[in-house]
Motif scaffolding. Structure first.
Motif, PDB file in Angstrom:
ATOM      1  N   SER A 293      -9.032  -5.009  -1.388  1.00  0.00           N
ATOM      2  CA  SER A 293      -9.186  -5.061  -2.848  1.00  0.00           C
ATOM      3  C   SER A 293      -9.616  -6.458  -3.267  1.00  0.00           C
ATOM      4  O   SER A 293      -8.919  -7.425  -2.982  1.00  0.00           O
TER       5      SER A 293
ATOM      6  N   GLY B  93     -10.423  -0.114  -9.706  1.00  0.00           N
ATOM      7  CA  GLY B  93     -11.496   0.680  -9.080  1.00  0.00           C
ATOM      8  C   GLY B  93     -12.117   1.656 -10.070  1.00  0.00           C
ATOM      9  O   GLY B  93     -13.339   1.851 -10.113  1.00  0.00           O
ATOM     10  N   TRP B  94     -11.274   2.259 -10.904  1.00  0.00           N
ATOM     11  CA  TRP B  94     -11.766   3.208 -11.901  1.00  0.00           C
ATOM     12  C   TRP B  94     -12.625   2.489 -12.941  1.00  0.00           C
ATOM     13  O   TRP B  94     -13.706   2.948 -13.308  1.00  0.00           O
TER      14      TRP B  94
ATOM     15  N   PHE C 105     -10.114  -7.330  -6.479  1.00  0.00           N
ATOM     16  CA  PHE C 105      -9.430  -7.633  -7.741  1.00  0.00           C
ATOM     17  C   PHE C 105      -8.031  -7.022  -7.727  1.00  0.00           C
ATOM     18  O   PHE C 105      -7.760  -6.093  -6.964  1.00  0.00           O
ATOM     19  N   LYS C 106      -7.168  -7.533  -8.615  1.00  0.00           N
ATOM     20  CA  LYS C 106      -5.867  -6.900  -8.819  1.00  0.00           C
ATOM     21  C   LYS C 106      -6.045  -5.763  -9.819  1.00  0.00           C
ATOM     22  O   LYS C 106      -6.951  -5.811 -10.649  1.00  0.00           O
ATOM     23  N   ASN C 107      -5.150  -4.796  -9.788  1.00  0.00           N
ATOM     24  CA  ASN C 107      -5.162  -3.795 -10.847  1.00  0.00           C
ATOM     25  C   ASN C 107      -4.590  -4.441 -12.103  1.00  0.00           C
ATOM     26  O   ASN C 107      -3.472  -4.961 -12.085  1.00  0.00           O
TER      27      ASN C 107
ATOM     28  N   GLU D  22     -15.925   1.548 -11.452  1.00  0.00           N
ATOM     29  CA  GLU D  22     -16.771   2.748 -11.283  1.00  0.00           C
ATOM     30  C   GLU D  22     -17.373   3.178 -12.622  1.00  0.00           C
ATOM     31  O   GLU D  22     -18.565   3.493 -12.710  1.00  0.00           O
TER      32      GLU D  22
ATOM     33  N   ARG E  67      -6.631   5.565   4.847  1.00  0.00           N
ATOM     34  CA  ARG E  67      -7.367   4.294   4.746  1.00  0.00           C
ATOM     35  C   ARG E  67      -8.745   4.414   5.380  1.00  0.00           C
ATOM     36  O   ARG E  67      -9.735   3.919   4.835  1.00  0.00           O
TER      37      ARG E  67
ATOM     38  N   LEU F 283     -11.504   3.289   2.924  1.00  0.00           N
ATOM     39  CA  LEU F 283     -11.735   1.838   2.951  1.00  0.00           C
ATOM     40  C   LEU F 283     -12.619   1.457   4.129  1.00  0.00           C
ATOM     41  O   LEU F 283     -12.468   2.003   5.226  1.00  0.00           O
TER      42      LEU F 283
ATOM     43  N   TYR G  23       3.687   8.578  -2.577  1.00  0.00           N
ATOM     44  CA  TYR G  23       2.290   8.377  -2.952  1.00  0.00           C
ATOM     45  C   TYR G  23       1.494   9.675  -2.753  1.00  0.00           C
ATOM     46  O   TYR G  23       1.545  10.282  -1.676  1.00  0.00           O
TER      47      TYR G  23
ATOM     48  N   ALA H 157       0.854  -1.189   0.000  1.00  0.00           N
ATOM     49  CA  ALA H 157       0.000   0.000   0.000  1.00  0.00           C
ATOM     50  C   ALA H 157       0.887   1.236   0.000  1.00  0.00           C
ATOM     51  O   ALA H 157       1.980   1.232   0.563  1.00  0.00           O
TER      52      ALA H 157
ATOM     53  N   SER I 296     -12.827  -7.719   2.201  1.00  0.00           N
ATOM     54  CA  SER I 296     -11.516  -8.353   2.120  1.00  0.00           C
ATOM     55  C   SER I 296     -10.524  -7.434   1.429  1.00  0.00           C
ATOM     56  O   SER I 296      -9.630  -7.898   0.733  1.00  0.00           O
TER      57      SER I 296
ATOM     58  N   PRO J 197      -7.003   6.961 -15.447  1.00  0.00           N
ATOM     59  CA  PRO J 197      -5.772   6.941 -14.634  1.00  0.00           C
ATOM     60  C   PRO J 197      -4.920   5.735 -15.020  1.00  0.00           C
ATOM     61  O   PRO J 197      -5.457   4.680 -15.360  1.00  0.00           O
TER      62      PRO J 197
ATOM     63  N   ALA K  33     -14.405   1.401  -5.403  1.00  0.00           N
ATOM     64  CA  ALA K  33     -15.125   0.359  -6.149  1.00  0.00           C
ATOM     65  C   ALA K  33     -14.368  -0.962  -6.233  1.00  0.00           C
ATOM     66  O   ALA K  33     -14.916  -1.962  -6.680  1.00  0.00           O
ATOM     67  N   LEU K  34     -13.112  -0.966  -5.795  1.00  0.00           N
ATOM     68  CA  LEU K  34     -12.306  -2.185  -5.833  1.00  0.00           C
ATOM     69  C   LEU K  34     -12.653  -3.123  -4.677  1.00  0.00           C
ATOM     70  O   LEU K  34     -12.239  -4.275  -4.651  1.00  0.00           O
TER      71      LEU K  34
HETATM   72  N1  EPU Z   1     -10.330   5.106  -8.483  1.00  0.00           N
HETATM   73  C1  EPU Z   1     -11.564   5.407  -9.044  1.00  0.00           C
HETATM   74  N2  EPU Z   1     -12.687   4.880  -8.461  1.00  0.00           N
HETATM   75  C2  EPU Z   1     -12.640   4.077  -7.382  1.00  0.00           C
HETATM   76  C3  EPU Z   1     -11.397   3.750  -6.821  1.00  0.00           C
HETATM   77  C4  EPU Z   1     -10.235   4.274  -7.385  1.00  0.00           C
HETATM   78  O1  EPU Z   1     -11.642   6.141 -10.028  1.00  0.00           O
HETATM   79  O2  EPU Z   1     -13.699   3.667  -6.914  1.00  0.00           O
HETATM   80  C5  EPU Z   1      -9.125   5.711  -9.041  1.00  0.00           C
HETATM   81  C6  EPU Z   1      -8.565   6.787  -8.114  1.00  0.00           C
HETATM   82  O3  EPU Z   1      -9.149   8.029  -8.379  1.00  0.00           O
HETATM   83  C7  EPU Z   1      -7.100   6.782  -8.451  1.00  0.00           C
HETATM   84  C8  EPU Z   1      -6.826   5.335  -8.802  1.00  0.00           C
HETATM   85  O4  EPU Z   1      -8.083   4.750  -9.101  1.00  0.00           O
HETATM   86  O5  EPU Z   1      -6.853   7.563  -9.604  1.00  0.00           O
HETATM   87  C9  EPU Z   1      -6.097   4.570  -7.723  1.00  0.00           C
HETATM   88  O6  EPU Z   1      -6.873   4.531  -6.526  1.00  0.00           O
HETATM   89  P1  EPU Z   1      -6.235   4.256  -5.085  1.00  0.00           P
HETATM   90  O7  EPU Z   1      -5.115   5.193  -4.848  1.00  0.00           O
HETATM   91  O8  EPU Z   1      -7.336   4.209  -4.107  1.00  0.00           O
HETATM   92  O9  EPU Z   1      -5.536   2.840  -5.202  1.00  0.00           O
HETATM   93  P2  EPU Z   1      -5.983   1.485  -5.896  1.00  0.00           P
HETATM   94  O10 EPU Z   1      -5.102   1.258  -7.070  1.00  0.00           O
HETATM   95  O11 EPU Z   1      -7.446   1.463  -6.128  1.00  0.00           O
HETATM   96  C10 EPU Z   1      -4.249   0.031  -4.590  1.00  0.00           C
HETATM   97  C11 EPU Z   1      -4.221  -1.218  -3.778  1.00  0.00           C
HETATM   98  C12 EPU Z   1      -4.761  -0.985  -2.375  1.00  0.00           C
HETATM   99  C13 EPU Z   1      -3.903   0.071  -1.716  1.00  0.00           C
HETATM  100  C14 EPU Z   1      -3.919   1.340  -2.572  1.00  0.00           C
HETATM  101  C15 EPU Z   1      -2.962   2.386  -2.067  1.00  0.00           C
HETATM  102  C16 EPU Z   1      -4.444  -3.038  -5.366  1.00  0.00           C
HETATM  103  C17 EPU Z   1      -5.293  -4.150  -5.887  1.00  0.00           C
HETATM  104  N3  EPU Z   1      -4.988  -2.266  -4.431  1.00  0.00           N
HETATM  105  O12 EPU Z   1      -5.611   0.403  -4.760  1.00  0.00           O
HETATM  106  O13 EPU Z   1      -4.620  -2.198  -1.651  1.00  0.00           O
HETATM  107  O14 EPU Z   1      -4.364   0.369  -0.407  1.00  0.00           O
HETATM  108  O15 EPU Z   1      -3.481   1.037  -3.934  1.00  0.00           O
HETATM  109  O16 EPU Z   1      -1.649   1.983  -2.273  1.00  0.00           O
HETATM  110  O17 EPU Z   1      -3.306  -2.900  -5.798  1.00  0.00           O
HETATM  111  C18 EPU Z   1      -5.646  -4.177  -0.831  1.00  0.00           C
HETATM  112  O18 EPU Z   1      -4.799  -4.802  -1.459  1.00  0.00           O
HETATM  113  O19 EPU Z   1      -6.532  -4.759  -0.142  1.00  0.00           O
HETATM  114  C19 EPU Z   1      -5.662  -2.710  -0.911  1.00  0.00           C
HETATM  115  C20 EPU Z   1      -6.616  -1.989  -0.325  1.00  0.00           C
END
Ligand code: EPU
Length: 333
Positions: free
Chosen positions: A233, A270-271, A235-237, A274, A218, A222, A192, A125, A231, A256, A293-294
């Motif tokens: 995320s 998540g994007w 899904f994986k990005n 959404e 967080r 979250l 970050y 994270a 649980s 993004p 949304a993740l």
């Molecule tokens: N975004 C959206 N809509 C959403 C969620 C995200 O548009 O509903 C966009 C945000 O605006 C941003 C981008 O997606 O531009 C990234 O969002 P965020 O910084 O929240 O991080 P993430 O990529 O969605 C990952 C990890 C998280 C971790 C965060 C911060 C994965 C699968 N998830 O989420 O890990 O906390 O980065 O580092 O890589 C976890 O593994 O359980 C977890 C929460």
């Protein structure tokens, strides 16, 4: 050790899903764990229950690994080795290290789960992953009962990935993990965006200030598993090719993305979810979190099957609209 029958697993998984363990045992030491391994064949290891979705009762013997303890090896002026037993709660370990001013784990505050399962998916994270501070781990070979030390190279860490999710899946039980942390000249990571924004006023933020910023971010985004089952995320990005990315950016100039290499671009799942209209949607007691949304959530009595059906619906829609397959990060049982 007492083997119990028909134990409800709802308190043992952060999704708060009700399913039963046919047989269940709490193990409080590595010696006890070795005894169980020697006498039982089909085992299901339960750590902090933060990365599983139970879609049915568990037939195998469920081992609740409850080993505790933290050992510090203060081997030089700048660094320290901290070894934690598998059953230690992850966030409590992070807070303890922060209280000692040991640097390295602060960006990983408030991640649900236990120490023993943290290397399996190389938890990460806010710009840091476990592999960045990992020294070694000790695991028991289920087949032979022997102890083996794994270095970072042996673990084959990748993005939310390791050998324990692949070729060694179900073959070892991790019993302790050692981290190499800093005592001074902390190599802090505030790259970050969201952390940087919260710490703008601070010239040299302390380990504690970074942990506090991570906790605040967080908590704002979250859901707390104690309040709404989840649980993290789900899904994986996904990582896509630059060809597909070029196609998508024409249509969605605001998409993004993070460039990984010349031909690999990571897109936040998540994007995508959404954009498909799922954010904040609820289907019975299963839903998609309103702020991220993740994260799929269980409002109270959703079954594992209902959550899984929602995940599949999301995968289909994202594939249809973006031609991207989302990979599930959580272990489906
Ligand atoms: N975004 C959206 N809509 C959403 C969620 C995200 O548009 O509903 C966009 C945000 O605006 C941003 C981008 O997606 O531009 C990234 O969002 P965020 O910084 O929240 O991080 P993430 O990529 O969605 C990952 C990890 C998280 C971790 C965060 C911060 C994965 C699968 N998830 O989420 O890990 O906390 O980065 O580092 O890589 C976890 O593994 O359980 C977890 C929460």
């Amino acid at each position: 050790m007492e083997i119990q029958q028909n134990i409800p697993l709802k308190p043992y998984n952060t999704f708060g899903i009700q399913a039963n363990a046919k047989r269940f045992v709490t193990v409080n030491s590595v010696k006890e764990l070795k005894e169980i391994i020697a006498s039982e064949k089909y085992l299901f290891l339960l750590g902090g229950g933060s990365n599983i979705l139970l879609t049915k009762d568990v037939e195998k013997l469920v081992i609740h690994l409850n080993t505790k303890g933290i050992i510090v090896n203060d081997f030089d002026e700048d660094e320290v080795l901290v070894t934690a037993e598998a059953g230690e709660n992850w966030h409590e370990l992070v807070l303890w290290c922060v209280s000692q001013n040991y640097g390295g784990l602060e960006n990983l505050a408030l991640i649900p789960g236990n120490v023993g399962t943290s290397p399996i998916q190389n938890i990460g994270a806010y710009g840091v992953e476990i592999k960045d501070v990992f020294q070694q781990l000790e695991a028991i070979d289920i087949e032979t009962g022997k102890t083996k030390i794994f270095t970072s190279a042996d673990c084959g860490f990748g993005y939310r990935n390791s050998v324990f999710k692949n070729e060694l899946k179900g073959k070892f039980i991790i019993v302790s993990v050692t981290f190499k942390l800093t005592k001074k000249n902390h190599n802090i990571n505030i790259s970050y965006g969201a952390i940087k924004d919260l710490l703008t006023e601070k010239e040299n933020p302390s380990i504690k200030e970074i942990a506090d910023a991570v906790i605040a971010i967080r908590q704002s985004k979250l859901p707390d598993p104690k309040e709404i089952g989840n649980s993290g995320s789900f899904f994986k990005n996904p990582v896509i090719t630059s060809n597909l990315f070029q196609e998508l950016i024409k249509k969605y100039p605001e998409i993004p993305h993070y460039i990984i290499s010349e031909n690999e671009i990571k897109i936040p799942a998540g994007w995508l979810i959404e954009q498909c209209g799922f954010k904040g949607k609820r289907f019975g007691d299963a839903g998609v979190h309103e702020k991220q949304a993740l994260v799929l959530v269980n409002y109270s009595n959703a079954s594992g099957k209902e959550i899984y059906a929602l995940a599949q619906k999301i995968q289909q829609k994202v594939l249809e609209i973006f031609k991207i397959s989302l990979e599930i990060e959580v272990n489906i049982i």
